[in-house]
Scaffold this motif. Structure first.
Motif, PDB file in Angstrom:
ATOM      1  N   GLN A  56      11.719  -2.639 -24.302  1.00 48.25           N
ATOM      2  CA  GLN A  56      12.834  -3.171 -23.488  1.00 48.25           C
ATOM      3  C   GLN A  56      12.261  -3.684 -22.020  1.00 48.25           C
ATOM      4  OE1 GLN A  56      15.906  -3.580 -24.553  1.00 48.25           O
ATOM      5  NE2 GLN A  56      15.051  -3.215 -26.583  1.00 48.25           N
ATOM      6  N   GLY A  57      11.589  -4.531 -22.280  1.00 43.94           N
ATOM      7  CA  GLY A  57      11.070  -5.322 -21.022  1.00 43.94           C
ATOM      8  C   GLY A  57      11.995  -5.520 -20.189  1.00 43.94           C
ATOM      9  N   GLY A  58      13.214  -5.921 -20.375  1.00 42.21           N
ATOM     10  CA  GLY A  58      14.227  -6.561 -19.607  1.00 42.21           C
ATOM     11  C   GLY A  58      14.584  -5.485 -18.408  1.00 42.21           C
ATOM     12  N   VAL A  59      14.218  -4.218 -18.594  1.00 46.14           N
ATOM     13  CA  VAL A  59      14.269  -3.085 -17.671  1.00 46.14           C
ATOM     14  C   VAL A  59      13.398  -3.684 -16.380  1.00 46.14           C
ATOM     15  CG1 VAL A  59      14.457  -0.745 -16.703  1.00 46.14           C
ATOM     16  CG2 VAL A  59      15.523  -1.423 -19.095  1.00 46.14           C
ATOM     17  N   GLY A  60      11.984  -3.609 -17.095  1.00 45.55           N
ATOM     18  CA  GLY A  60      10.992  -3.661 -15.981  1.00 45.55           C
ATOM     19  C   GLY A  60      11.259  -5.200 -15.419  1.00 45.55           C
ATOM     20  N   CYS A  93       9.973   1.580 -24.298  1.00 46.58           N
ATOM     21  CA  CYS A  93       9.033   1.043 -23.338  1.00 46.58           C
ATOM     22  C   CYS A  93       9.914   0.029 -22.502  1.00 46.58           C
ATOM     23  CB  CYS A  93       7.992   0.405 -23.993  1.00 46.58           C
ATOM     24  SG  CYS A  93       6.928  -0.301 -22.655  1.00 46.58           S
ATOM     25  N   ILE A  94      10.049   0.530 -21.065  1.00 49.19           N
ATOM     26  CA  ILE A  94      10.857  -0.348 -20.164  1.00 49.19           C
ATOM     27  C   ILE A  94       9.796  -1.178 -19.309  1.00 49.19           C
ATOM     28  CG2 ILE A  94      12.787   1.040 -20.285  1.00 49.19           C
ATOM     29  CD1 ILE A  94      11.975   2.335 -17.783  1.00 49.19           C
ATOM     30  N   VAL A 100       0.145  -3.490 -18.598  1.00 51.93           N
ATOM     31  CA  VAL A 100      -0.470  -2.662 -19.431  1.00 51.93           C
ATOM     32  C   VAL A 100      -0.128  -1.327 -19.776  1.00 51.93           C
ATOM     33  CG1 VAL A 100      -2.856  -1.975 -20.202  1.00 51.93           C
ATOM     34  CG2 VAL A 100      -2.403  -4.319 -18.864  1.00 51.93           C
ATOM     35  N   CYS A 101       0.369  -1.052 -20.808  1.00 47.31           N
ATOM     36  CA  CYS A 101       0.648   0.386 -20.806  1.00 47.31           C
ATOM     37  C   CYS A 101       0.472   0.730 -22.355  1.00 47.31           C
ATOM     38  CB  CYS A 101       2.101   0.687 -20.743  1.00 47.31           C
ATOM     39  SG  CYS A 101       3.149  -0.206 -21.676  1.00 47.31           S
ATOM     40  N   PRO A 106       2.641  -3.975 -29.199  1.00 46.97           N
ATOM     41  CA  PRO A 106       1.925  -3.506 -30.482  1.00 46.97           C
ATOM     42  C   PRO A 106       1.195  -1.956 -30.362  1.00 46.97           C
ATOM     43  CG  PRO A 106       0.421  -5.266 -29.383  1.00 46.97           C
ATOM     44  CD  PRO A 106       1.655  -5.101 -28.660  1.00 46.97           C
ATOM     45  N   ASN A 107       0.887  -1.594 -29.156  1.00 51.98           N
ATOM     46  CA  ASN A 107       0.421  -0.403 -28.884  1.00 51.98           C
ATOM     47  C   ASN A 107       1.303   0.802 -29.742  1.00 51.98           C
ATOM     48  OD1 ASN A 107      -1.785  -1.142 -27.610  1.00 51.98           O
ATOM     49  ND2 ASN A 107      -0.446  -1.446 -25.649  1.00 51.98           N
ATOM     50  N   PRO A 108       0.774   1.901 -30.204  1.00 53.51           N
ATOM     51  CA  PRO A 108       1.431   2.897 -31.014  1.00 53.51           C
ATOM     52  C   PRO A 108       1.904   3.773 -30.014  1.00 53.51           C
ATOM     53  CG  PRO A 108      -0.836   3.190 -31.087  1.00 53.51           C
ATOM     54  CD  PRO A 108      -0.484   1.974 -30.356  1.00 53.51           C
ATOM     55  N   GLY A 109       1.868   3.940 -28.866  1.00 57.97           N
ATOM     56  CA  GLY A 109       2.505   4.968 -27.935  1.00 57.97           C
ATOM     57  C   GLY A 109       3.705   5.656 -28.319  1.00 57.97           C
ATOM     58  N   MET A 110       4.611   5.009 -28.669  1.00 58.84           N
ATOM     59  CA  MET A 110       5.958   5.461 -28.697  1.00 58.84           C
ATOM     60  C   MET A 110       6.001   6.227 -30.076  1.00 58.84           C
ATOM     61  SD  MET A 110       8.691   2.678 -27.278  1.00 58.84           S
ATOM     62  CE  MET A 110       7.889   1.272 -27.951  1.00 58.84           C
TER      63      MET A 110
END
Length: 179
Positions: A56-60, A93-94, A100-101, A106-110
């Motif tokens: 949800q990059g719209g938050v960032g 993910c905001i 970079v997070c 495509p990172n599996p963090g969540m």
């Protein structure tokens, strides 16, 4: 260990990039896709934890406030609950798209965070998404992957909708029990 189905939100659960709504930036922009509640209810009955993992990059990018995202998710949960479909948790993910997070697909963090929180057996779980980044995150986490939309040679399976992916998920689960 628990089994789970990780669901991307936009394009799998709700409309986006349609005539009615481009991006879900307000609760009133949220329109559940046909068959989603039925699909989630079937997965609930089969014993899966249902966890949304959504970029949800719209938050960032400040297109929406974090509180608005919370209200959107409250509306989503309310709509699904009324149709006997239960979501166990939501990870979002905001961060900005180029930031970079570890959490942004495509990172599996969540997925990894939720797997630890709920003691999920990733090898017997599924990541369902409509984008290559969803499939890459699922692969990186060690889940089976399902692409909603066009066939994807990188995904384990492709289906036109979440509801049409349910037989595959249930058949895979039965096959695993028989081994």
């Amino acid at each position: 260990m628990n089994k789970a189905v990780f669901l991307d939100r936009d394009g799998v659960i709700n409309e986006c990039m349609t005539e009615r709504v481009k991006h879900v930036n307000r609760p009133s922009d949220l329109f559940i896709l046909p068959g989603v509640a039925e699909a989630i209810s079937k997965l609930n009955s089969a014993g899966f934890l249902i966890i949304i993992v959504t970029n949800q990059g719209g938050v960032g990018l400040r297109f929406m406030k974090p509180e608005t995202l919370v209200r959107i998710h409250e509306r989503l949960l309310s709509i699904l609950k009324k149709q006997d479909a239960h979501i166990h948790d939501i990870a979002a993910c905001i961060h900005k798209p180029k930031e970079v997070c570890a959490c942004r697909k495509p990172n599996p963090g969540m997925i990894m965070t939720m797997a630890e929180k709920y003691e999920i057996d990733l090898a017997n779980s599924f990541m369902v998404g409509d984008m290559e980044t969803d499939i890459a995150a699922g692969k990186a986490a060690g889940t089976k992957t399902i692409r909603i939309g066009p066939e994807d040679e990188n995904a384990d399976f492709s289906a036109p909708s979440l509801l049409e992916a349910i037989p595959y998920i249930l058949n895979q689960t039965t096959a695993l029990k028989e081994r």
